[in-house]
Design a protein around this motif. Sequence first.
Motif, mmCIF file in Angstrom:
data_model
loop_
_atom_site.group_PDB
_atom_site.id
_atom_site.type_symbol
_atom_site.label_atom_id
_atom_site.label_comp_id
_atom_site.label_asym_id
_atom_site.label_seq_id
_atom_site.Cartn_x
_atom_site.Cartn_y
_atom_site.Cartn_z
ATOM 1 N N ARG A 163 0.828 -1.201 0.000
ATOM 2 C CA ARG A 163 0.000 0.000 0.000
ATOM 3 C C ARG A 163 0.864 1.253 0.000
ATOM 4 N NH1 ARG A 163 -4.254 -0.952 4.801
ATOM 5 N NH2 ARG A 163 -2.462 -0.153 5.959
ATOM 6 N N ILE A 164 0.334 2.318 -0.572
ATOM 7 C CA ILE A 164 1.081 3.578 -0.570
ATOM 8 C C ILE A 164 0.126 4.749 -0.358
ATOM 9 C CG2 ILE A 164 1.027 3.930 -3.095
ATOM 10 C CD1 ILE A 164 4.076 4.817 -2.654
ATOM 11 N N GLY A 165 0.557 5.685 0.457
ATOM 12 C CA GLY A 165 -0.244 6.875 0.726
ATOM 13 C C GLY A 165 -1.123 6.746 1.962
ATOM 14 N N TYR A 166 -1.423 5.532 2.359
ATOM 15 C CA TYR A 166 -2.309 5.314 3.506
ATOM 16 C C TYR A 166 -1.726 5.912 4.788
ATOM 17 C CZ TYR A 166 -5.200 1.876 0.953
ATOM 18 O OH TYR A 166 -6.038 1.250 0.072
ATOM 19 N N ALA A 167 -0.487 5.584 5.086
ATOM 20 C CA ALA A 167 0.122 6.036 6.342
ATOM 21 C C ALA A 167 0.272 7.549 6.362
ATOM 22 C CB ALA A 167 1.480 5.358 6.542
ATOM 23 N N ALA A 168 0.681 8.123 5.230
ATOM 24 C CA ALA A 168 0.821 9.579 5.161
ATOM 25 C C ALA A 168 -0.537 10.237 5.363
ATOM 26 C CB ALA A 168 1.430 9.986 3.823
ATOM 27 N N ALA A 169 -1.575 9.655 4.764
ATOM 28 C CA ALA A 169 -2.928 10.189 4.957
ATOM 29 C C ALA A 169 -3.315 10.097 6.431
ATOM 30 C CB ALA A 169 -3.918 9.422 4.086
ATOM 31 N N GLY A 170 -3.026 8.950 7.047
ATOM 32 C CA GLY A 170 -3.344 8.775 8.462
ATOM 33 C C GLY A 170 -2.604 9.774 9.331
ATOM 34 N N CYS A 171 -1.369 10.058 8.979
ATOM 35 C CA CYS A 171 -0.554 11.023 9.725
ATOM 36 C C CYS A 171 -1.164 12.423 9.613
ATOM 37 C CB CYS A 171 0.871 10.994 9.184
ATOM 38 S SG CYS A 171 2.016 12.011 10.105
ATOM 39 N N THR A 172 -1.606 12.797 8.413
ATOM 40 C CA THR A 172 -2.250 14.102 8.239
ATOM 41 C C THR A 172 -3.540 14.173 9.047
ATOM 42 O OG1 THR A 172 -1.353 14.238 5.997
ATOM 43 C CG2 THR A 172 -3.137 15.753 6.542
ATOM 44 N N VAL A 173 -4.311 13.099 8.995
ATOM 45 C CA VAL A 173 -5.562 13.041 9.758
ATOM 46 C C VAL A 173 -5.280 13.297 11.244
ATOM 47 C CG1 VAL A 173 -7.344 11.443 10.591
ATOM 48 C CG2 VAL A 173 -6.830 11.579 8.139
ATOM 49 N N LEU A 174 -4.288 12.566 11.791
ATOM 50 C CA LEU A 174 -3.941 12.730 13.207
ATOM 51 C C LEU A 174 -3.441 14.149 13.492
ATOM 52 C CD1 LEU A 174 -2.204 9.275 13.797
ATOM 53 C CD2 LEU A 174 -4.259 10.093 14.984
ATOM 54 N N SER A 175 -2.666 14.699 12.562
ATOM 55 C CA SER A 175 -2.070 16.022 12.794
ATOM 56 C C SER A 175 -3.145 17.119 12.797
ATOM 57 C CB SER A 175 -1.009 16.321 11.742
ATOM 58 O OG SER A 175 -1.620 16.603 10.496
ATOM 59 N N ARG A 176 -4.297 16.827 12.174
ATOM 60 C CA ARG A 176 -5.377 17.815 12.204
ATOM 61 C C ARG A 176 -6.318 17.574 13.382
ATOM 62 N NH1 ARG A 176 -6.183 19.944 6.855
ATOM 63 N NH2 ARG A 176 -4.131 19.958 5.866
ATOM 64 N N GLY A 177 -5.963 16.616 14.232
ATOM 65 C CA GLY A 177 -6.745 16.412 15.448
ATOM 66 C C GLY A 177 -7.857 15.394 15.315
ATOM 67 N N PHE A 178 -7.936 14.702 14.162
ATOM 68 C CA PHE A 178 -8.990 13.696 13.970
ATOM 69 C C PHE A 178 -8.474 12.302 14.310
ATOM 70 C CE2 PHE A 178 -9.891 17.167 10.951
ATOM 71 C CZ PHE A 178 -11.138 17.553 11.454
ATOM 72 N N ARG A 179 -9.379 11.371 14.440
ATOM 73 C CA ARG A 179 -9.020 9.988 14.756
ATOM 74 C C ARG A 179 -9.565 9.018 13.701
ATOM 75 N NH1 ARG A 179 -5.708 11.835 17.734
ATOM 76 N NH2 ARG A 179 -5.400 11.432 19.956
ATOM 77 N N SER A 180 -10.212 9.558 12.657
ATOM 78 C CA SER A 180 -10.748 8.707 11.595
ATOM 79 C C SER A 180 -10.616 9.447 10.261
ATOM 80 C CB SER A 180 -12.218 8.364 11.879
ATOM 81 O OG SER A 180 -13.010 9.553 11.793
ATOM 82 N N PRO A 181 -10.682 8.802 9.097
ATOM 83 C CA PRO A 181 -11.077 7.398 8.887
ATOM 84 C C PRO A 181 -10.093 6.411 9.534
ATOM 85 C CG PRO A 181 -10.909 8.613 6.797
ATOM 86 C CD PRO A 181 -10.331 9.469 7.837
ATOM 87 N N LYS A 182 -10.659 5.395 10.130
ATOM 88 C CA LYS A 182 -9.884 4.432 10.887
ATOM 89 C C LYS A 182 -8.867 3.695 10.008
ATOM 90 C CE LYS A 182 -10.910 1.361 14.716
ATOM 91 N NZ LYS A 182 -10.802 1.963 15.998
ATOM 92 N N ALA A 183 -9.255 3.390 8.763
ATOM 93 C CA ALA A 183 -8.350 2.631 7.891
ATOM 94 C C ALA A 183 -7.034 3.382 7.678
ATOM 95 C CB ALA A 183 -9.020 2.349 6.550
#
Lengths: 313, 313
Positions: free
Chosen positions: A164-184
């Motif tokens: 997979r590619i891009g998933y972790a970076a997307a998750g990192c951005t999500v967390l950095s904006r204070g969100f906890r989802s999308p969970k995947a």
Amino acid sequence: MSVASAGEFGLIARVTARLAGAPTTLLGPGDDAALVAAPDGRVVACTDVLVEGRHFRRDWSSAVEVGHRAAAANLADVAAMGGVATALLVGLCTPPDLDVRWAEELADGLAAECELVGAAVVGGDISASPVLTIAVTALGDLGGRPPVRRDGACPGDLVALAGRIGYAAAGCTVLSRGFRSPKALVEAYRRPQVPYWAGPAAAALGATSMIDVSDGLLQDLGHVSRASGVAIDVKRDAFEVPAAMRDAASALGVDPYTWVLAGGDDHPLVATFPPGTPLDEDWLVIGAVREGEGVTVNGRAFLDAPLGWDHFR
Amino acid sequence: MSVASAGEFGLIARVTARLAGAPTTLLGPGDDAALVAAPDGRVVACTDVLVEGRHFRRDWSSAVEVGHRAAAANLADVAAMGGVATALLVGLCTPPDLDVRWAEELADGLAAECELVGAAVVGGDISASPVLTIAVTALGDLGGRPPVRRDGACPGDLVALAGRIGYAAAGCTVLSRGFRSPKALVEAYRRPQVPYWAGPAAAALGATSMIDVSDGLLQDLGHVSRASGVAIDVKRDAFEVPAAMRDAASALGVDPYTWVLAGGDDHPLVATFPPGTPLDEDWLVIGAVREGEGVTVNGRAFLDAPLGWDHFR
């Protein structure tokens, strides 16, 4: 209980009690050094350091998850040489007030990620430090094959990606904006799914070069391009952006291709293969090697974002 | 120029340009991982971390000297298994404002210490961090011999020491009191003279156990005592305290035997041998193994100082 009250040797005893050996572990923790089988008479070796606040945050990841990520970053490097990891050594620098359970659960995560490839944590060192820092060294075996380096890509080769590619970076951005989802996406950041199998498989298929994507696809392909003295063109349409990523990108006002093309932390493997190599559906052909220099997307420079991480920026 | 202005990849290029390979270096820095010869099909591996302010101070040691000490701490562990070191991997966590020359000179020191045993720095990682931290992993080869562990000491064995002891601890005390001499002691702290040869030599002589003294002789013998299930008695009179150490101890109001018996950082090797083993003058017989438990000096507990270092105290 804090690691300081457990004491250096108390902490070491607690952590090593949670570790199991692997068949390659000839002598595990507890002596001046470990002894690990190196069946083909050579050993693959690499080191990665993770610094709190820079590579991980305790409010974003549990200790187990940090252990998985720390191990994965190193085990992926062994795979990217075409090797199978055998052992991990871990240097832990920790603030004295860290809860002993955090260190124990870190060890659990490291050990669990090792188990995925049949490796084991065989040794390490612990010290106090104002900054929580995890230095991991991975060892591995090539099974008699030559190492797959960065400098063998040839004009005409296919460029193909496993994992997979891009998933972790997307998750990192999500967390950095204070969100906890999308969970995947958040889960992908917290516990990368590294295609370890693809390393030896690519070597067996005759890969001419290989690298693991840890700092961003375009930047890491840049290392291959420079080392091999070739140009690499990536086809943007090769990547299917999944719905969760598209939705998150839209909600956060981000171009999802910056995650795919310049994001790190998923640790997929990208390799070049001679044209005509029979690649099954586990490999996604994402581009081609040309004469020249530099990495392009659809024939043009990618200017939408930095190409990847510089760990001083 | 600071490491931040050089950038991650600029710094890596500058540092690796100063490194030479060894005959065991099959693939050096610059790829996902290094490849090192493991001639006997096994590899000895150990990790030590050094944290600024705890393991070294930039006002007490030059960058070259910190490199020597960081390498020595790890290379000594390989020797203590009876091995010959082949390679070093180095994780450097550095404040962004560190002068690039400091990092380059650190690499010079690491490389020079490696050269003493025929090893080389083959890889590493660099990251920014608020705390200067050096994580070193050493690899080595046993030449077909079994590893000399901590758990093989038998009642009746001789306890013998190779290398200097107490010098580095004395030098450290001298520096901590703000002095810069006696030079012999300060230099011993800054650049330990590790008897690397003694590791394989002890293995060939049939050593039943071995350890390198990094945290203090009595504490490190305690590890041997516990692992082997034996008592160890050290003879105080076996040690000749040199004039420089005696004078410094007297001037600073310290019992010099606390340096000899509880000081670290010289990295001599201490091994146990069956009675009657022909030891030449490079080995100093300092005691004997008995039935029982614990480490004593002249048959009594040593209460004059802590037995050695706990890295959280």
